[in-house]
Design an enzyme around this catalytic site. Sequence first.
Site, PDB file in Angstrom:
ATOM      1  N   ARG A  23       0.872  -1.189   0.000  1.00 53.74           N
ATOM      2  CA  ARG A  23       0.000   0.000   0.000  1.00 53.74           C
ATOM      3  C   ARG A  23       0.894   1.219   0.000  1.00 53.74           C
ATOM      4  O   ARG A  23       1.453   1.599   1.023  1.00 53.74           O
ATOM      5  CB  ARG A  23      -0.891  -0.021   1.237  1.00 53.74           C
ATOM      6  CG  ARG A  23      -1.842   1.177   1.344  1.00 53.74           C
ATOM      7  CD  ARG A  23      -2.833   0.959   2.481  1.00 53.74           C
ATOM      8  NE  ARG A  23      -3.723   2.096   2.680  1.00 53.74           N
ATOM      9  CZ  ARG A  23      -3.438   3.147   3.462  1.00 53.74           C
ATOM     10  NH1 ARG A  23      -2.283   3.196   4.123  1.00 53.74           N
ATOM     11  NH2 ARG A  23      -4.290   4.138   3.599  1.00 53.74           N
ATOM     12  N   SER A  29     -12.822  -2.562   0.470  1.00 55.66           N
ATOM     13  CA  SER A  29     -13.101  -1.957   1.783  1.00 55.66           C
ATOM     14  C   SER A  29     -14.578  -1.591   1.840  1.00 55.66           C
ATOM     15  O   SER A  29     -15.101  -1.001   0.891  1.00 55.66           O
ATOM     16  CB  SER A  29     -12.306  -0.658   1.952  1.00 55.66           C
ATOM     17  OG  SER A  29     -10.949  -0.884   1.757  1.00 55.66           O
ATOM     18  N   LYS A  88      -4.161   6.008   8.307  1.00 56.54           N
ATOM     19  CA  LYS A  88      -4.951   6.379   7.128  1.00 56.54           C
ATOM     20  C   LYS A  88      -5.734   7.628   7.497  1.00 56.54           C
ATOM     21  O   LYS A  88      -6.535   7.609   8.432  1.00 56.54           O
ATOM     22  CB  LYS A  88      -5.917   5.249   6.751  1.00 56.54           C
ATOM     23  CG  LYS A  88      -6.848   5.539   5.558  1.00 56.54           C
ATOM     24  CD  LYS A  88      -7.793   4.364   5.327  1.00 56.54           C
ATOM     25  CE  LYS A  88      -8.929   4.656   4.375  1.00 56.54           C
ATOM     26  NZ  LYS A  88      -8.572   4.495   2.959  1.00 56.54           N
TER      27      LYS A  88
HETATM   28  C1  LIG Z   1      -5.787   1.098   5.517  1.00 54.94           C
HETATM   29  C2  LIG Z   1      -6.764   1.290   6.621  1.00 54.94           C
HETATM   30  N1  LIG Z   1      -8.120   1.188   6.418  1.00 54.94           N
HETATM   31  C3  LIG Z   1      -8.859   1.380   7.519  1.00 54.94           C
HETATM   32  S1  LIG Z   1      -7.834   1.703   8.861  1.00 54.94           S
HETATM   33  C4  LIG Z   1      -6.405   1.567   7.919  1.00 54.94           C
HETATM   34  C5  LIG Z   1      -5.054   1.747   8.512  1.00 54.94           C
HETATM   35  C6  LIG Z   1      -4.698   0.608   9.414  1.00 54.94           C
HETATM   36  O1  LIG Z   1      -3.404   0.835   9.912  1.00 54.94           O
HETATM   37  P1  LIG Z   1      -3.028   0.485  11.427  1.00 54.94           P
HETATM   38  O2  LIG Z   1      -3.021  -1.010  11.566  1.00 54.94           O
HETATM   39  O3  LIG Z   1      -1.638   1.090  11.599  1.00 54.94           O
HETATM   40  O4  LIG Z   1      -4.052   1.156  12.296  1.00 54.94           O
HETATM   41  C1  LIG Z   2      -8.421   0.067   3.451  1.00 51.40           C
HETATM   42  C2  LIG Z   2      -8.183  -1.260   3.525  1.00 51.40           C
HETATM   43  C3  LIG Z   2      -9.073  -2.133   4.204  1.00 51.40           C
HETATM   44  N1  LIG Z   2      -8.800  -3.444   4.278  1.00 51.40           N
HETATM   45  C4  LIG Z   2      -7.685  -3.958   3.696  1.00 51.40           C
HETATM   46  C5  LIG Z   2      -7.430  -5.421   3.802  1.00 51.40           C
HETATM   47  N2  LIG Z   2      -6.811  -3.184   3.046  1.00 51.40           N
HETATM   48  C6  LIG Z   2      -6.988  -1.857   2.907  1.00 51.40           C
HETATM   49  N3  LIG Z   2      -6.143  -1.139   2.285  1.00 51.40           N
END
Ligand SMILES: Cc1ncsc1CCOP(=O)(O)O
Ligand SMILES: C=C1C=NC(C)=NC1=N
Length: 212
Positions: free
Chosen positions: A44, A116, A144
């Site tokens: 990502r 998502s 995020k």
């Molecule tokens: C990509 C994404 N989508 C919802 S939360 C998130 C970030 C999750 O990162 P972390 O595990 O550091 O909270």
């Molecule tokens: C936003 C996200 C939610 N879920 C997963 C698996 N990946 C992502 N990048």
Amino acid sequence: MNPSRRALAEQLQLYFICGTPNTKDVLGTVETALQCGVTCFQFREKGKEALYGDKKEAMARALQTLCRSYDVPFIINDDVALAERIDADGVHIGQDDTEAAHVRARIGPDKWLGVSVHTLEEAAAAIDHADYVGIGPVYPTKSKEDAGAVNGTTLIRQVRDMYRELPIVGIGGILPEHVPMIRQDGADGVAVISAIASAPDVAMATRRFACL
Ligand SMILES: Cc1ncsc1CCOP(=O)(O)O
Ligand SMILES: C=C1C=NC(C)=NC1=N
Ligand SMILES: [Mg+2]
């Protein structure tokens, strides 16, 4: 649950997500995480310092090679064209990306497609095309910016109640101690960025998740 969905659900147990914004040493961090038991990996690459163009593709290919050597699925976030170019195992898209139906048409039936979702309606729209859904943020997250409202496992439970067989991964602020409850509430696995990528000891952090 049909065999392919069960196999995929198993593979979602410990889903590590990482890119250059999450750690100084992406290749080292991902290799350590692979050695210590992650079962799925997503590249990502987002944010102001994110790689792009040839540099992003080179990093993707290097990470793909690592994942192949550990027989772990290599998923690319958002960038369907890159996924096609390097024959990634699949893509993960959000609601603001290309429609799931279009992505499925582009990548074909044998690649992974993750979507998502933040509402039951979004889940209903995804199930015809997605192999799994990512639901969160379960807890507050700094990884995020536009993560949306923190909703615990409420939606995970609702989606599980409605779709008994749909592979589900929870995401957002997840730590090892959260995993039993998230799985209990219906997720097949958890997706993690910072609890592994930002850990002082990536091996120990990964093993704390992997042994659950
Ligand atoms: C990509 C994404 N989508 C919802 S939360 C998130 C970030 C999750 O990162 P972390 O595990 O550091 O909270
Ligand atoms: C936003 C996200 C939610 N879920 C997963 C698996 N990946 C992502 N990048
Ligand atoms: Mg996206």
